[in-house]
Scaffold this motif. Sequence first.
Motif, PDB file in Angstrom:
ATOM      1  N   LYS A 374       2.787 -31.901 -46.771  1.00  0.00           N
ATOM      2  CA  LYS A 374       1.912 -32.665 -45.882  1.00  0.00           C
ATOM      3  C   LYS A 374       2.454 -32.626 -44.458  1.00  0.00           C
ATOM      4  O   LYS A 374       3.660 -32.751 -44.239  1.00  0.00           O
ATOM      5  CB  LYS A 374       1.803 -34.115 -46.367  1.00  0.00           C
ATOM      6  CG  LYS A 374       0.823 -34.971 -45.581  1.00  0.00           C
ATOM      7  CD  LYS A 374       0.711 -36.357 -46.188  1.00  0.00           C
ATOM      8  CE  LYS A 374      -0.318 -37.207 -45.453  1.00  0.00           C
ATOM      9  NZ  LYS A 374      -0.450 -38.553 -46.057  1.00  0.00           N
ATOM     10  N   TYR A 375       1.531 -32.475 -43.515  1.00  0.00           N
ATOM     11  CA  TYR A 375       1.893 -32.446 -42.098  1.00  0.00           C
ATOM     12  C   TYR A 375       0.949 -33.365 -41.330  1.00  0.00           C
ATOM     13  O   TYR A 375      -0.273 -33.311 -41.515  1.00  0.00           O
ATOM     14  CB  TYR A 375       1.792 -31.027 -41.542  1.00  0.00           C
ATOM     15  CG  TYR A 375       2.002 -30.927 -40.052  1.00  0.00           C
ATOM     16  CD1 TYR A 375       3.255 -31.142 -39.492  1.00  0.00           C
ATOM     17  CD2 TYR A 375       0.942 -30.615 -39.205  1.00  0.00           C
ATOM     18  CE1 TYR A 375       3.448 -31.043 -38.116  1.00  0.00           C
ATOM     19  CE2 TYR A 375       1.127 -30.507 -37.835  1.00  0.00           C
ATOM     20  CZ  TYR A 375       2.377 -30.726 -37.293  1.00  0.00           C
ATOM     21  OH  TYR A 375       2.572 -30.639 -35.943  1.00  0.00           O
ATOM     22  N   ILE A 376       1.519 -34.228 -40.503  1.00  0.00           N
ATOM     23  CA  ILE A 376       0.732 -35.138 -39.661  1.00  0.00           C
ATOM     24  C   ILE A 376       1.141 -34.908 -38.207  1.00  0.00           C
ATOM     25  O   ILE A 376       2.332 -34.917 -37.884  1.00  0.00           O
ATOM     26  CB  ILE A 376       0.968 -36.613 -40.037  1.00  0.00           C
ATOM     27  CG1 ILE A 376       0.580 -36.849 -41.504  1.00  0.00           C
ATOM     28  CG2 ILE A 376       0.159 -37.530 -39.129  1.00  0.00           C
ATOM     29  CD1 ILE A 376       0.864 -38.260 -41.972  1.00  0.00           C
ATOM     30  N   LYS A 377       0.148 -34.707 -37.357  1.00  0.00           N
ATOM     31  CA  LYS A 377       0.396 -34.499 -35.936  1.00  0.00           C
ATOM     32  C   LYS A 377      -0.342 -35.558 -35.136  1.00  0.00           C
ATOM     33  O   LYS A 377      -1.560 -35.718 -35.264  1.00  0.00           O
ATOM     34  CB  LYS A 377      -0.087 -33.104 -35.519  1.00  0.00           C
ATOM     35  CG  LYS A 377      -0.022 -32.834 -34.021  1.00  0.00           C
ATOM     36  CD  LYS A 377       1.406 -32.859 -33.489  1.00  0.00           C
ATOM     37  CE  LYS A 377       1.453 -32.494 -32.006  1.00  0.00           C
ATOM     38  NZ  LYS A 377       2.826 -32.553 -31.470  1.00  0.00           N
ATOM     39  N   HIS A 378       0.409 -36.305 -34.327  1.00  0.00           N
ATOM     40  CA  HIS A 378      -0.181 -37.311 -33.444  1.00  0.00           C
ATOM     41  C   HIS A 378      -0.361 -36.689 -32.054  1.00  0.00           C
ATOM     42  O   HIS A 378       0.607 -36.506 -31.313  1.00  0.00           O
ATOM     43  CB  HIS A 378       0.711 -38.553 -33.358  1.00  0.00           C
ATOM     44  CG  HIS A 378       0.942 -39.221 -34.680  1.00  0.00           C
ATOM     45  ND1 HIS A 378      -0.024 -39.947 -35.331  1.00  0.00           N
ATOM     46  CD2 HIS A 378       2.043 -39.248 -35.478  1.00  0.00           C
ATOM     47  CE1 HIS A 378       0.455 -40.416 -36.471  1.00  0.00           C
ATOM     48  NE2 HIS A 378       1.713 -39.992 -36.587  1.00  0.00           N
ATOM     49  N   PHE A 379      -1.594 -36.347 -31.721  1.00  0.00           N
ATOM     50  CA  PHE A 379      -1.856 -35.760 -30.411  1.00  0.00           C
ATOM     51  C   PHE A 379      -1.805 -36.824 -29.313  1.00  0.00           C
ATOM     52  O   PHE A 379      -1.436 -36.534 -28.177  1.00  0.00           O
ATOM     53  CB  PHE A 379      -3.220 -35.074 -30.410  1.00  0.00           C
ATOM     54  CG  PHE A 379      -3.286 -33.898 -31.331  1.00  0.00           C
ATOM     55  CD1 PHE A 379      -2.738 -32.683 -30.961  1.00  0.00           C
ATOM     56  CD2 PHE A 379      -3.872 -34.012 -32.581  1.00  0.00           C
ATOM     57  CE1 PHE A 379      -2.795 -31.585 -31.816  1.00  0.00           C
ATOM     58  CE2 PHE A 379      -3.942 -32.934 -33.437  1.00  0.00           C
ATOM     59  CZ  PHE A 379      -3.390 -31.718 -33.059  1.00  0.00           C
ATOM     60  N   SER A 380      -2.221 -38.032 -29.657  1.00  0.00           N
ATOM     61  CA  SER A 380      -2.176 -39.156 -28.724  1.00  0.00           C
ATOM     62  C   SER A 380      -2.263 -40.420 -29.558  1.00  0.00           C
ATOM     63  O   SER A 380      -2.247 -40.374 -30.795  1.00  0.00           O
ATOM     64  CB  SER A 380      -3.343 -39.084 -27.725  1.00  0.00           C
ATOM     65  OG  SER A 380      -4.584 -39.284 -28.397  1.00  0.00           O
ATOM     66  N   ASN A 381      -2.361 -41.549 -28.882  1.00  0.00           N
ATOM     67  CA  ASN A 381      -2.485 -42.815 -29.604  1.00  0.00           C
ATOM     68  C   ASN A 381      -3.811 -42.919 -30.340  1.00  0.00           C
ATOM     69  O   ASN A 381      -3.956 -43.733 -31.254  1.00  0.00           O
ATOM     70  CB  ASN A 381      -2.345 -43.994 -28.638  1.00  0.00           C
ATOM     71  CG  ASN A 381      -0.969 -44.047 -28.017  1.00  0.00           C
ATOM     72  OD1 ASN A 381       0.022 -43.676 -28.644  1.00  0.00           O
ATOM     73  ND2 ASN A 381      -0.898 -44.478 -26.766  1.00  0.00           N
ATOM     74  N   ASN A 382      -4.788 -42.100 -29.971  1.00  0.00           N
ATOM     75  CA  ASN A 382      -6.126 -42.213 -30.545  1.00  0.00           C
ATOM     76  C   ASN A 382      -6.536 -41.028 -31.415  1.00  0.00           C
ATOM     77  O   ASN A 382      -7.601 -41.062 -32.029  1.00  0.00           O
ATOM     78  CB  ASN A 382      -7.168 -42.374 -29.422  1.00  0.00           C
ATOM     79  CG  ASN A 382      -6.987 -43.668 -28.661  1.00  0.00           C
ATOM     80  OD1 ASN A 382      -6.732 -44.708 -29.248  1.00  0.00           O
ATOM     81  ND2 ASN A 382      -7.107 -43.600 -27.339  1.00  0.00           N
ATOM     82  N   VAL A 383      -5.725 -39.994 -31.469  1.00  0.00           N
ATOM     83  CA  VAL A 383      -6.109 -38.803 -32.220  1.00  0.00           C
ATOM     84  C   VAL A 383      -4.920 -38.319 -33.049  1.00  0.00           C
ATOM     85  O   VAL A 383      -3.813 -38.158 -32.526  1.00  0.00           O
ATOM     86  CB  VAL A 383      -6.576 -37.659 -31.284  1.00  0.00           C
ATOM     87  CG1 VAL A 383      -6.975 -36.432 -32.104  1.00  0.00           C
ATOM     88  CG2 VAL A 383      -7.727 -38.116 -30.410  1.00  0.00           C
ATOM     89  N   SER A 384      -5.156 -38.073 -34.345  1.00  0.00           N
ATOM     90  CA  SER A 384      -4.120 -37.519 -35.211  1.00  0.00           C
ATOM     91  C   SER A 384      -4.757 -36.618 -36.257  1.00  0.00           C
ATOM     92  O   SER A 384      -5.896 -36.834 -36.690  1.00  0.00           O
ATOM     93  CB  SER A 384      -3.313 -38.628 -35.899  1.00  0.00           C
ATOM     94  OG  SER A 384      -4.152 -39.409 -36.728  1.00  0.00           O
ATOM     95  N   LEU A 385      -4.013 -35.603 -36.671  1.00  0.00           N
ATOM     96  CA  LEU A 385      -4.471 -34.633 -37.657  1.00  0.00           C
ATOM     97  C   LEU A 385      -3.572 -34.705 -38.879  1.00  0.00           C
ATOM     98  O   LEU A 385      -2.348 -34.689 -38.768  1.00  0.00           O
ATOM     99  CB  LEU A 385      -4.433 -33.221 -37.069  1.00  0.00           C
ATOM    100  CG  LEU A 385      -4.770 -32.072 -38.030  1.00  0.00           C
ATOM    101  CD1 LEU A 385      -6.232 -32.137 -38.452  1.00  0.00           C
ATOM    102  CD2 LEU A 385      -4.445 -30.722 -37.387  1.00  0.00           C
ATOM    103  N   HIS A 386      -4.195 -34.772 -40.075  1.00  0.00           N
ATOM    104  CA  HIS A 386      -3.471 -34.790 -41.345  1.00  0.00           C
ATOM    105  C   HIS A 386      -3.853 -33.535 -42.124  1.00  0.00           C
ATOM    106  O   HIS A 386      -5.040 -33.307 -42.388  1.00  0.00           O
ATOM    107  CB  HIS A 386      -3.835 -36.027 -42.167  1.00  0.00           C
ATOM    108  CG  HIS A 386      -3.544 -37.326 -41.485  1.00  0.00           C
ATOM    109  ND1 HIS A 386      -2.671 -38.262 -42.002  1.00  0.00           N
ATOM    110  CD2 HIS A 386      -4.012 -37.849 -40.320  1.00  0.00           C
ATOM    111  CE1 HIS A 386      -2.622 -39.305 -41.188  1.00  0.00           C
ATOM    112  NE2 HIS A 386      -3.424 -39.076 -40.163  1.00  0.00           N
ATOM    113  N   SER A 387      -2.878 -32.739 -42.497  1.00  0.00           N
ATOM    114  CA  SER A 387      -3.131 -31.526 -43.267  1.00  0.00           C
ATOM    115  C   SER A 387      -2.254 -31.538 -44.515  1.00  0.00           C
ATOM    116  O   SER A 387      -1.054 -31.833 -44.435  1.00  0.00           O
ATOM    117  CB  SER A 387      -2.837 -30.281 -42.429  1.00  0.00           C
ATOM    118  OG  SER A 387      -3.205 -29.109 -43.130  1.00  0.00           O
TER     119      SER A 387
END
Length: 649
Positions: A374-387
């Motif tokens: 699992k990988y989680i990327k927080h682009f900003s306080n309002n956007v995140s991607l979970h793969s």
Amino acid sequence: MLQKRFLLAVLFSCLPFLAYAFPTDCQAEIKGALHNHAHAPIEGVLITIQELKLTAVSDAKGAYQFSKICAGTYTFVYQALGYQTLEREVWVGESGIVEHDFAMEEGIIHLEETVVSSQKLSDTRQESLTEQRLDADILQQQQGKSLGELLQNITGMNTLQTGANIQKPILHGLSGNRLPILQSGVRLESQQWGSDHAPEIDAQGAQKISVVKGASAIRYGAEAIGGVILTDYNALPTHATLQVRAGTGISTNPQGVTTHALVEMGNKHHVGFRFQTSAKYWGDTKAPAYTLSNTGTRELNFSTAIGIKKETYQLEAHTSYFRTTIGVLRSAHIGNLTDLAQALTRAEPWYVEKPTFEIQNPRQEVQHSLTKAKYIKHFSNNVSLHSQYSFQWNDRREFDIRRGASAGKPAMSLQLSSHAWENLLEYNVGKFWENTSGAQLAYQHNDNQGGTGNAPLVPDYESKQASIFTIHRYKRERYSLEVGARADYRTMQVRRDSIREGQDIRLKNDYTFQNANFTAGFFYNFSENFVLRTNIGTAWRPPHAIELFAQGLHHGAGSIEQGNRNLQPEKAWKALATLEYRRKATYISFTGYVNRFANFLYLKPSTEGVRYTIRGAFPVLAYTQTQARFAGMDLNVEVPLKLCCLPLA
């Protein structure tokens, strides 16, 4: 006089060493500010310099300061309620100002609980749905019990028990494929079509178990008609720590022992690790007057996880292994209708032996492994991607009572391989909109293993699925509105054996299913103590390969099952409303639900009645469809005993 001169000489000779040990140049200043990931200041953080035993508390701006600090390397510890403890090594020079600003991670607060409680769903789930979870005390007190037995502590949950140690969870009348189970965020893929197939879940190792009531197909996919069961572990530690826990339980009926162990560790680089293992060794279960022979259980499980959590990303890898051997009650197998009639009226089973730990035929041997990344990327306080990618392997072997060279051969042997890939995008728009959109791909292959000497009950097949979904929540201080939609496309290629003109051939049958589902929900907080949750949603379930092509004796169920290649997908809608009241230790919840089905799939006694084979007489059941409705209510009342039944001190 000589003594005084000698003491003065010693004192002056030691001055350089005293100056080194207790330096007078302690003029450094350390200051900084603490904030969360939203860059909001955190007030009331306790900052400790461990070596100097000095403390400070952050102000309303998150600021803190230490003055007149000597040169050296120190360990700073930052602690605040609701945040993970932060530990940092800081180098301080002889003078000047050292500035250290940090972002603190929000943490989970573990409360001492003794009851089943409701909790607000996380952002990736629907707030209008009701979730009930088992607290840590129940999991600890009931070590060794199966998942089905543990879930009976939750209102609305029951079990379908087809053996001394085989329990399938039931929620609002639905079980099996209509009630998916998620293990560590991955949907459990196994041979759940059988009523005699218990979930391959290590209940001893689970640290969190909860049930989401209501149609959950939008988030969790097709077949989540009744709800979904969630099992998971606590978050990996992200600071320097080491925890070791172990326990053993002894059972008197059945006689046996269970054991479990857990090791968790983390370091200052935010890397966490977990190893967990458990085992069960049970003998025959006993009734008051006799023994239920051949009902022992063996179980061995383990899981490992490693992960790193930083401010802008998170990586985690997890693997688990489950293995069990389950004895099937020897006296449950009958050879003809006369035996069945006698079994129903007999005072005790026809086959009774002394209690033993030995497991003989009939029995089940099941292995299940799960691996995920699992990988989680927080682009900003309002956007995140979970793969997330996951792979599961399930091996099921069922042994019947057989003679001669076939005694050690399984009557049924199936291997199921499953791949799944999921991407989730969480994004907030403005102050009030919280959104989750995702895409899922899945591939599954079922393979019958040779050498059983029987025609396969379930054919070989391949299944492929692609899905997209979106959930949007408009959230204000006292209420929230939710809407969601999902589209699924599934193909299934079935390969089965047949005989034409004396030749064995492989028949190919291809199926395509597609459907769209919707959900809408409303959450309202009347007061601090009173909450309303309502939700209505649609769901569907395409027919399983066994429902389409079953063609023979189901050994575990003791019946002959016949498939129907003309079956249509199940379609359902479920409406649910929950009222919750909480005041101090008092908790009351009332849930009403209605679930309506079109094309409800079930096994119905065939007009053939009973079929006589060389192994005996067996009832013949055929898969068919009808319209169905499930309706009911759940009432949960929790009142402290000292308030309702005992005089107050």
